[in-house]
Enzyme design. Sequence first.
Site, short mmCIF file in Angstrom:
data_model
loop_
_atom_site.label_atom_id
_atom_site.label_comp_id
_atom_site.label_asym_id
_atom_site.label_seq_id
_atom_site.Cartn_x
_atom_site.Cartn_y
_atom_site.Cartn_z
N ASP A 37 0.84 -1.20 0.00
CA ASP A 37 0.00 0.00 0.00
C ASP A 37 0.88 1.24 0.00
O ASP A 37 1.99 1.22 0.54
CB ASP A 37 -0.91 -0.04 1.25
N ASN A 85 -10.23 -2.59 -5.99
CA ASN A 85 -9.45 -1.73 -6.90
C ASN A 85 -10.09 -1.75 -8.28
O ASN A 85 -10.25 -0.72 -8.93
CB ASN A 85 -8.02 -2.24 -7.09
C1 FPP Z 1 -1.69 0.46 -3.38
O1 FPP Z 1 -1.30 1.75 -3.71
C2 FPP Z 1 -1.26 -0.53 -4.27
C3 FPP Z 1 -1.99 -1.14 -5.24
C4 FPP Z 1 -3.12 -0.58 -6.00
C5 FPP Z 1 -1.64 -2.50 -5.57
C6 FPP Z 1 -0.19 -2.82 -5.70
C7 FPP Z 1 0.32 -2.57 -7.06
C8 FPP Z 1 1.62 -2.55 -7.36
C9 FPP Z 1 2.69 -2.78 -6.39
C10 FPP Z 1 2.07 -2.26 -8.74
C11 FPP Z 1 2.03 -3.36 -9.72
C12 FPP Z 1 2.28 -4.72 -9.24
C13 FPP Z 1 2.76 -5.69 -10.02
C14 FPP Z 1 2.86 -7.07 -9.53
C15 FPP Z 1 3.22 -5.44 -11.38
P1 FPP Z 1 -2.42 2.86 -3.63
O2 FPP Z 1 -2.64 3.35 -5.01
O3 FPP Z 1 -3.63 2.35 -2.93
O4 FPP Z 1 -1.68 3.91 -2.72
P2 FPP Z 1 -2.37 5.05 -1.85
O5 FPP Z 1 -3.17 4.39 -0.77
O6 FPP Z 1 -1.18 5.81 -1.31
O7 FPP Z 1 -3.21 5.87 -2.80
#
Ligand code: FPP
Length: 278
Positions: A37, A85
Amino acid sequence: MYPTGALRIHELTPEERAVHATLKQECIPQHVAIIMDGNGRWAGHRSLKRFLGHQQGANAVQLVTETASRIGLPWLTLYAFSLENNLRRPRAEVNFLMRLLKTYLESNLGRMMDNNVRMRYIGRTHELPPEVQDKMRWAEDATANNTGTTLTLALNYGGRSEIVDAFRSLATEMKITHTSPDRITEEDIHRHLYTAHMPDPDLMVRTSGEMRISNFLLWQVAYTEIFVTNRLWPDFRGIHMLEAIEDFQHRERRYGGLNDGTESDDVQSLPVKMVAGR
Ligand code: FPP
């Protein structure tokens, strides 16, 4: 019971080696699960677009996976894309994450092979775009005979929907085998989860400081130790996973029992009284 990867400690960075040296090898967890996250916040703090945070997050995925394989961690499960998501993020971001996943698989397959990593997926992956599913299958097939860490990406995954899917599949089986509902056991439910082939996580790590499970592996985390760090996912590295494992090794896991060696009181003859108090 479960495969343990060969150790490649000499490939750790000097800093990782220093933390690894403090670990008890016999207490390395079998299974670490991570809620990744903070990609968006990482980008926001740098006045960058969110997608750049995801891109850095994908880089962190590879680095952490390689450390896992070097320390012989058998199972690493990463929450890469939740059902929520998929439903609640702007289409442009979802499309970007799908393209990023495809590119990630294409460009990291060689490193997965070099690190003896086997790739698997959990979630309602049949709902992902067909070209993404093709690339996923391609990486899974190519790495199927690797014997080190199994990297499982949770994609279009939700813990509750996993339980729904397990119940549906169990109900179908019961209909065929004419089994009565009062014969259902926890083991039956476990057999129908996406994770039936792996042990439950010993340790769950969450980055970015949020104290939530966010619908990840709900059934499986019943006795999992939880480690939350304020570090944002794109800044998370192998050394931070090793630090989480070090913290985990100081936990006392009791599974609802008593582990402290105390003699159990002779309570048979004691009267049971309620204690009044506010
Ligand atoms: C949370 O960040 C993360 C995700 C949406 C999922 C994880 C995705 C990755 C690590 C990138 C791609 C993965 C692979 C395997 C290629 P957020 O957008 O919720 O962060 P925030 O809470 O700070 O907005």
